[in-house]
Design a protein around this motif. Structure first.
Motif, PDB file in Angstrom:
ATOM      1  N   PHE A   1      -1.888 -12.541  -8.625  1.00 50.09           N
ATOM      2  CA  PHE A   1      -1.249 -12.688  -6.989  1.00 50.09           C
ATOM      3  C   PHE A   1       0.091 -13.393  -7.407  1.00 50.09           C
ATOM      4  O   PHE A   1       0.930 -13.171  -6.485  1.00 50.09           O
ATOM      5  CB  PHE A   1      -2.414 -13.442  -6.239  1.00 50.09           C
ATOM      6  CG  PHE A   1      -1.830 -13.550  -4.894  1.00 50.09           C
ATOM      7  CD1 PHE A   1      -1.883 -12.380  -4.065  1.00 50.09           C
ATOM      8  CD2 PHE A   1      -1.503 -14.770  -4.434  1.00 50.09           C
ATOM      9  CE1 PHE A   1      -1.294 -12.540  -2.777  1.00 50.09           C
ATOM     10  CE2 PHE A   1      -1.071 -14.774  -3.054  1.00 50.09           C
ATOM     11  CZ  PHE A   1      -0.731 -13.708  -2.395  1.00 50.09           C
TER      12      PHE A   1
ATOM     13  N   VAL B   1       3.444 -12.201  -5.489  1.00 51.98           N
ATOM     14  CA  VAL B   1       4.379 -12.897  -4.732  1.00 51.98           C
ATOM     15  C   VAL B   1       5.776 -12.903  -5.422  1.00 51.98           C
ATOM     16  O   VAL B   1       6.794 -12.703  -4.559  1.00 51.98           O
ATOM     17  CB  VAL B   1       3.827 -14.361  -4.677  1.00 51.98           C
ATOM     18  CG1 VAL B   1       4.869 -15.356  -3.966  1.00 51.98           C
ATOM     19  CG2 VAL B   1       2.563 -14.383  -3.764  1.00 51.98           C
TER      20      VAL B   1
ATOM     21  N   LEU C   1       7.299  -9.559  -4.536  1.00 50.63           N
ATOM     22  CA  LEU C   1       7.464  -9.156  -3.451  1.00 50.63           C
ATOM     23  C   LEU C   1       8.634 -10.254  -2.838  1.00 50.63           C
ATOM     24  O   LEU C   1       9.496  -9.573  -1.927  1.00 50.63           O
ATOM     25  CB  LEU C   1       6.310  -9.659  -2.408  1.00 50.63           C
ATOM     26  CG  LEU C   1       5.165  -8.406  -2.458  1.00 50.63           C
ATOM     27  CD1 LEU C   1       4.107  -8.959  -1.821  1.00 50.63           C
ATOM     28  CD2 LEU C   1       5.853  -7.319  -1.780  1.00 50.63           C
TER      29      LEU C   1
ATOM     30  N   LEU D   1      -9.009 -11.261  -2.232  1.00 52.61           N
ATOM     31  CA  LEU D   1      -9.283 -12.487  -1.266  1.00 52.61           C
ATOM     32  C   LEU D   1      -7.927 -12.882  -0.831  1.00 52.61           C
ATOM     33  O   LEU D   1      -7.694 -13.401   0.473  1.00 52.61           O
ATOM     34  CB  LEU D   1      -9.929 -13.550  -2.138  1.00 52.61           C
ATOM     35  CG  LEU D   1      -9.858 -14.919  -1.544  1.00 52.61           C
ATOM     36  CD1 LEU D   1     -10.937 -14.836  -0.399  1.00 52.61           C
ATOM     37  CD2 LEU D   1     -10.144 -16.039  -2.469  1.00 52.61           C
ATOM     38  N   TYR D   2      -6.790 -12.602  -1.458  1.00 54.86           N
ATOM     39  CA  TYR D   2      -5.568 -13.161  -1.166  1.00 54.86           C
ATOM     40  C   TYR D   2      -4.906 -12.272  -0.330  1.00 54.86           C
ATOM     41  O   TYR D   2      -3.877 -12.623   0.477  1.00 54.86           O
ATOM     42  CB  TYR D   2      -4.653 -13.093  -2.473  1.00 54.86           C
ATOM     43  CG  TYR D   2      -5.051 -14.281  -3.516  1.00 54.86           C
ATOM     44  CD1 TYR D   2      -4.659 -15.708  -3.496  1.00 54.86           C
ATOM     45  CD2 TYR D   2      -5.887 -13.873  -4.654  1.00 54.86           C
ATOM     46  CE1 TYR D   2      -4.823 -16.212  -4.412  1.00 54.86           C
ATOM     47  CE2 TYR D   2      -6.324 -14.679  -5.391  1.00 54.86           C
ATOM     48  CZ  TYR D   2      -5.979 -16.132  -5.431  1.00 54.86           C
ATOM     49  OH  TYR D   2      -6.323 -17.065  -6.308  1.00 54.86           O
TER      50      TYR D   2
ATOM     51  N   PHE E   1      -4.572 -13.389   3.574  1.00 51.53           N
ATOM     52  CA  PHE E   1      -3.561 -14.548   3.684  1.00 51.53           C
ATOM     53  C   PHE E   1      -2.117 -13.960   3.426  1.00 51.53           C
ATOM     54  O   PHE E   1      -1.213 -14.223   4.342  1.00 51.53           O
ATOM     55  CB  PHE E   1      -3.882 -15.611   2.485  1.00 51.53           C
ATOM     56  CG  PHE E   1      -4.986 -16.331   2.609  1.00 51.53           C
ATOM     57  CD1 PHE E   1      -5.116 -17.616   3.267  1.00 51.53           C
ATOM     58  CD2 PHE E   1      -6.223 -15.655   2.165  1.00 51.53           C
ATOM     59  CE1 PHE E   1      -6.191 -18.219   3.351  1.00 51.53           C
ATOM     60  CE2 PHE E   1      -7.524 -16.604   2.350  1.00 51.53           C
ATOM     61  CZ  PHE E   1      -7.585 -17.724   2.933  1.00 51.53           C
ATOM     62  N   LEU E   2      -1.861 -13.111   2.773  1.00 52.06           N
ATOM     63  CA  LEU E   2      -0.380 -12.321   2.575  1.00 52.06           C
ATOM     64  C   LEU E   2      -0.015 -11.895   3.812  1.00 52.06           C
ATOM     65  O   LEU E   2       1.125 -11.952   4.361  1.00 52.06           O
ATOM     66  CB  LEU E   2      -0.325 -11.717   1.129  1.00 52.06           C
ATOM     67  CG  LEU E   2       0.761 -10.984   0.999  1.00 52.06           C
ATOM     68  CD1 LEU E   2       1.988 -11.956   0.612  1.00 52.06           C
ATOM     69  CD2 LEU E   2       0.763  -9.986  -0.281  1.00 52.06           C
TER      70      LEU E   2
ATOM     71  N   PHE F   1      -0.224 -14.855   6.752  1.00 54.78           N
ATOM     72  CA  PHE F   1       0.687 -16.028   6.942  1.00 54.78           C
ATOM     73  C   PHE F   1       2.028 -15.773   5.996  1.00 54.78           C
ATOM     74  O   PHE F   1       2.885 -16.283   6.464  1.00 54.78           O
ATOM     75  CB  PHE F   1      -0.098 -17.365   6.027  1.00 54.78           C
ATOM     76  CG  PHE F   1      -1.177 -17.611   6.570  1.00 54.78           C
ATOM     77  CD1 PHE F   1      -1.429 -18.216   7.862  1.00 54.78           C
ATOM     78  CD2 PHE F   1      -2.386 -17.207   5.984  1.00 54.78           C
ATOM     79  CE1 PHE F   1      -2.424 -18.713   8.588  1.00 54.78           C
ATOM     80  CE2 PHE F   1      -3.674 -17.575   6.877  1.00 54.78           C
ATOM     81  CZ  PHE F   1      -3.616 -18.385   8.169  1.00 54.78           C
ATOM     82  N   GLY F   2       2.037 -14.860   5.275  1.00 50.06           N
ATOM     83  CA  GLY F   2       3.020 -14.335   4.486  1.00 50.06           C
ATOM     84  C   GLY F   2       3.946 -13.136   5.473  1.00 50.06           C
ATOM     85  O   GLY F   2       5.133 -13.171   4.975  1.00 50.06           O
ATOM     86  N   ASN F   3       3.350 -12.737   6.360  1.00 51.24           N
ATOM     87  CA  ASN F   3       4.168 -11.753   7.355  1.00 51.24           C
ATOM     88  C   ASN F   3       4.609 -10.520   6.678  1.00 51.24           C
ATOM     89  O   ASN F   3       5.455 -10.366   6.671  1.00 51.24           O
ATOM     90  CB  ASN F   3       5.324 -12.485   8.195  1.00 51.24           C
ATOM     91  CG  ASN F   3       5.705 -11.638   9.246  1.00 51.24           C
ATOM     92  OD1 ASN F   3       4.892 -10.921   9.720  1.00 51.24           O
ATOM     93  ND2 ASN F   3       6.932 -11.745   9.495  1.00 51.24           N
ATOM     94  N   VAL F   4       3.656 -10.011   5.923  1.00 47.22           N
ATOM     95  CA  VAL F   4       3.930  -9.032   4.779  1.00 47.22           C
ATOM     96  C   VAL F   4       2.760  -7.836   5.422  1.00 47.22           C
ATOM     97  O   VAL F   4       1.876  -7.591   5.288  1.00 47.22           O
ATOM     98  CB  VAL F   4       3.652  -9.014   3.352  1.00 47.22           C
ATOM     99  CG1 VAL F   4       4.004  -7.786   2.879  1.00 47.22           C
ATOM    100  CG2 VAL F   4       4.802 -10.177   3.111  1.00 47.22           C
ATOM    101  N   PRO F   5       3.172  -7.081   6.442  1.00 46.40           N
ATOM    102  CA  PRO F   5       2.415  -6.003   7.137  1.00 46.40           C
ATOM    103  C   PRO F   5       2.205  -4.776   6.317  1.00 46.40           C
ATOM    104  O   PRO F   5       2.345  -3.578   6.810  1.00 46.40           O
ATOM    105  CB  PRO F   5       2.898  -5.729   8.474  1.00 46.40           C
ATOM    106  CG  PRO F   5       4.597  -5.846   8.196  1.00 46.40           C
ATOM    107  CD  PRO F   5       4.668  -7.080   7.099  1.00 46.40           C
ATOM    108  N   PHE F   6       1.468  -5.055   5.072  1.00 46.31           N
ATOM    109  CA  PHE F   6       1.476  -4.000   4.389  1.00 46.31           C
ATOM    110  C   PHE F   6       0.468  -3.009   4.931  1.00 46.31           C
ATOM    111  O   PHE F   6      -0.457  -3.428   5.741  1.00 46.31           O
ATOM    112  CB  PHE F   6       0.814  -4.277   2.870  1.00 46.31           C
ATOM    113  CG  PHE F   6      -0.170  -5.227   2.882  1.00 46.31           C
ATOM    114  CD1 PHE F   6      -1.633  -4.557   2.622  1.00 46.31           C
ATOM    115  CD2 PHE F   6      -0.211  -6.629   2.724  1.00 46.31           C
ATOM    116  CE1 PHE F   6      -2.741  -5.507   2.952  1.00 46.31           C
ATOM    117  CE2 PHE F   6      -1.276  -7.359   2.544  1.00 46.31           C
ATOM    118  CZ  PHE F   6      -2.560  -6.991   2.725  1.00 46.31           C
TER     119      PHE F   6
END
Lengths: 601, 254
Positions: free
Chosen positions: B36, B40, B43, B126-127, B130-131, B134-139
């Protein structure tokens, strides 16, 4: 070792034979209880079978099992019919052994092994065979994979699928790969091949790794002017002497917004992939064979058709796209010369000065002879086409369409017209939920007959294809800084583009004939707006194809890919990694310790 | 089949009553964490890609060497003891004296192995919430769902392979080595062979691509869920489970 021997050793039959021999030796060893060539231990007991009987049973079981395996191998290599004798022989042998030796299996451990092996070998072979056949059938005839992507990466439009399913000649796509965008192109063409693997072939030529193949390709199509730097797709339709070729260049495939280097880089970048539209258009063009002619008016303030710079006023981008679709584009100079009957569509491309009466007459004559007109017009200037439009039951409305909500960079006179979900007209059906940019737009409307005067029955069917947003209106007063709608300003949504079709004379079963599309902005196909909003180009091309009577060639909606970046400071990045890790580790440790304590107690 | 849930619980308890399962889970968590961090970092670099084919999210698991190595090691470790250990210690005979059939025993062990395999994969996924939040990555969730489905059926196949070898041998190490060798062939040699066939443009290239697990998972990761791959995984799994039942029956008969 000579080459012939080496090639012989590489044949799958040789490896299959060696493997079969190994399996045979191992099986007979296990079943007999001794390797071949060595005498098996005699079995005790009054009813025990002779060594000869046991050996024969063991050899037959091993051979029967090998015959089944050979059937599977033959089915894969040479086809199912050839495998049937092997399967029949194998199963018959194993069945016979089961029937023959089952009564004696309690008096001989060897025969017990043979019977158990024969029974279970048959069961396993039967199940394995069923599963292999099912998988081979699924592999050969299975349907398309499910596309779970938001972008629709692995889906083709119905137009492309229809074109590929109805191919009558082979099609070869040669991807001249040169840059990072080509994997996306290959991904697309793989879908084309999967749709019709019999007729569609896919090749790849790297101009740097294989210059000879590239030169051969360039020689075969010298007029294609391949540009190896950007990459291209060569589409070949047919075979031998009659093969036809077309080239789709990489810059026709992608539309990427320009990024201002002076501003912070955005965390998501949308790129539009128009590859399916471009490739399918090229294929359709090759299949049709003929090149329709389009005449674009000139000499009245229209943008130059040779100008392709996005920052410059002009029609070059539209013309380039039409040419890539196989359309022969000509200019229609000022004057009264008649428009040729070979002209499929005339485009009145945003004139700023009036047409002379002679010029108007030639348009009228052309339309009377069954011509088709695509007009980008506004009401800023009377260009003398009012009567022609009225003859087709269309007129431009009053005022300038402004929209304080849906506009381009807060410029209320450059409106954004959304294509609604419920729009079914062929021109906009493929553009649902997309936006068309219209600058200095005028309302366009169907002529309303005067109820007090008798009017002839309507000859045309006028259909609204595009309208402005709900907050828009037609501003009839002077534009000033505090622009506000007055009582006399017609409220939105306002029609800004209409399609005119001639009603059939024969009867209701006939289809209306497309005759005219009027878009109420003379800038709709200008380079600037096409580069800012690619939907404008799709909209204009759809209108053109509808007029040509080819609504099936409606533009294919581009696939929009959003490249995502993580704009997070180091602190947030550390949190993103550490928080889930610590939670998970804590849960595992807690469970472990709890289990340990519980067991200890 | 009514005994299967109880037998599955017994198998899972066997995993979790010892320390090994927790240690393996922690090891996988560490590996997923490293993976992960890579994601990160990828990205965080500016992205201007043209297709989902090179998207770091879509390559997060399929292109991770660590993930594949861990699967290659974990599956033999998970499955080696399922039947071999019972045979070595003589508890299999005791188990078969109670009124359960071989099919029930084999199915329960297979499902328990699969549950453990799924638990080992969980840290990798699991991650992602959160990504996203909280990371604002709308995958796109589609490829993730496709990958989950594909890895699940693949797990069913891999565990069935391990179970089959565990049934064949009394020695756990032999069973683990045989499983490892088979998975190695499936994962690595097919990739090599497929690459060669693609270069030579042979007619086998397409068939080999169909059989190459790494290529299948790559396609799942892109959001292309091919039911043929799922059918292949499940076919192999069903066949091997059935073969395991046959081996058990022959042992009982012997």
């Amino acid at each position: 070792m000579n080459e012939g021997m080496f090639r012989f050793l590489l044949r799958p039959e040789v490896w299959g034979g060696i493997l079969a021999l190994a399996v045979f030796l191992a099986l007979t060893w296990w079943l007999r209880g001794a390797p071949l060539g060595q005498r098996a231990e005699p079995e005790e007991g009054p009813d025990a079978p002779t060594t000869r009987t046991r050996d024969r049973a063991s050899l037959a079981a091993a051979l029967g099992f090998l015959a089944v395996l050979a059937g599977g191998f033959t089915a894969i290599m040479y086809g199912v019919p050839w495998s049937l004798p092997c399967f029949a022989l194998g199963f018959a042998t194993l069945s016979f052994l089961c029937k023959r030796h089952r009564p004696s299996r309690h008096v001989s451990p060897t025969l017990q092994r043979v019977v158990a092996f024969a029974e279970q070998g048959m069961n396993a072979a039967l199940l394995g065979g069923i599963l292999i056949v099912a998988n081979v059938l699924a592999f050969k005839y299975g349907g398309r994979p499910l596309d779970l992507t938001r972008e629709g990466t692995f889906s083709l439009s119905s137009l492309t699928i229809n074109q590929l399913k109805t191919l009558e000649k082979p099609v070869k796509f040669t991807v001249v790969a040169a840059d990072i965008r080509m994997p996306r192109v290959l991904q697309l063409l793989e879908l084309y091949r999967a749709e019709n693997p019999k007729w569609v072939k896919l090749e790849r030529v790297d101009p740097y790794a294989d210059p000879t193949a590239f030169e051969d390709l360039a020689k075969a199509a010298p007029d294609l002017a391949l540009n190896p730097r950007g990459g291209a797709i060569v589409v070949e339709y047919g075979a031998g002497e009659t093969v036809q070729r077309a080239v789709v260049r990489a810059n026709e495939l992608f539309a990427v917004p320009s990024i201002d280097p002076t501003k912070p880089r955005p965390d998501r970048i949308e790129s539009r992939f128009q590859g399916e539209d471009a490739v399918t258009s090229a294929l359709v063009r090759l299949r049709e064979g003929t090149r329709p002619t389009v005449a674009i008016t000139a000499g009245h303030g229209e943008g130059p058709i040779g100008q392709t710079e996005a920052s410059q006023q002009g029609l070059g981008l539209l013309v380039a796209r039409l040419q890539s679709l196989g359309v022969n584009v000509v200019e229609l100079p000022p004057g009264g010369q008649a428009i040729g009957s070979d002209v499929a569509v005339v485009i009145i491309a945003g004139p700023q000065t009036p047409f002379s009466p002679d010029e108007v007459k030639r348009f009228s004559d052309y339309m009377r002879s069954g011509g088709k007109l695509l007009a980008f017009l506004d009401n800023r200037q009377d260009i003398g086409l009012g009567l022609l439009l009225k003859a087709h039951e269309v007129e431009l409305g009053e005022g300038l369409v402004v929209d304080p909500q849906l506009n381009y960079e807060r410029r209320v006179t450059i409106i954004v017209a959304p294509v609604q979900e419920e729009d079914r007209h062929p021109i906009v059906a493929s553009l649902k939920n997309q936006l068309v940019l219209l600058a200095s737009a005028s309302p366009v409307r169907a002529v309303v007959p005067n109820p007090s005067a008798p009017a002839p029955p309507s000859a045309f069917l006028v259909t609204e294809v595009l309208r402005s947003g709900p907050a828009s209106w037609a501003e009839t007063g002077p534009l000033n800084a505090a622009i506000r709608r007055d009582e006399k300003d017609p409220p939105g949504p306002l029609t800004v583009a209409v399609a005119v079709a001639e009603k059939p004379k024969a009867g209701p079963t006939e289809q209306p004939t497309p005759r005219m599309v009027v878009i109420g902005s003379r800038f709709v196909a200008d380079n600037f707006f096409l580069s800012r909003e690619p939907t404008n180009l799709d909209f204009v091309l759809n209108a053109f194809n509808w007029l040509r009577g080819r609504p099936d060639l409606k533009g294919i909606t581009p696939k929009t890919h959003v490249s995502l970046s993580l704009s997070a400071d180091p602190n947030l990045r550390a949190k993103l990694v550490m928080v889930p890790t610590l939670i998970s580790v804590a849960v595992v440790l807690a469970l472990g310790i709890a289990t340990y304590l519980a067991r200890r107690e | 089949m009514r005994h299967v849930p109880a037998l599955v619980r017994r198998e899972l308890a066997a995993y979790f009553l010892g320390p090994m399962a927790y240690l393996v889970l922690l090891a996988f968590q560490l590996l997923a964490c490293v993976n992960f961090v890579d994601l990160v970092e990828s990205l965080s670099r500016p992205q201007s890609l043209y297709s989902a084919g090179n998207d770091p999210i879509n390559l997060y698991i399929p292109a991770s060497l660590g993930f594949w190595i861990s699967v290659l090691v974990a599956v033999p470790l998970l499955t080696m003891r399922l039947l071999a250990e019972e045979r070595r210690s003589g508890t299999l005979e005791t188990l078969l004296t109670v009124p359960v059939t071989e099919v029930e025993v084999v199915l329960a062990k297979w499902l328990a192995g699969f549950v453990m395999y799924t638990l080992l994969l969980a840290p990798f996924f699991l991650y992602l919430p959160f990504l996203r939040h909280f990371g604002n990555v709308p995958f796109d969730w589609g490829p993730i769902a496709s990958l989950l489905i594909g890895l699940s059926t693949l797990g069913l196949m891999f565990v069935a392979i391990g179970l089959f070898f565990s049934a064949l041998s009394r020695n756990q190490i032999v069973a683990a080595m045989a499983t490892f060798a088979t998975l190695f062939v499936i994962l690595v040699l097919f990739v090599i062979e497929y690459g060669g066939a693609m270069r030579r443009q042979t007619s086998w290239a397409e068939a080999l691509r169909y059989l190459t697990v790494v290529s299948q998972v790559h396609e799942f990761g892109l959001g292309q869920l091919d039911p043929r791959y799922l059918a292949l995984h499940l076919s192999v799994a069903v066949f091997l489970v059935w073969m395991t039942v046959l081996v058990m029956r022959s042992r009982r008969g012997a």
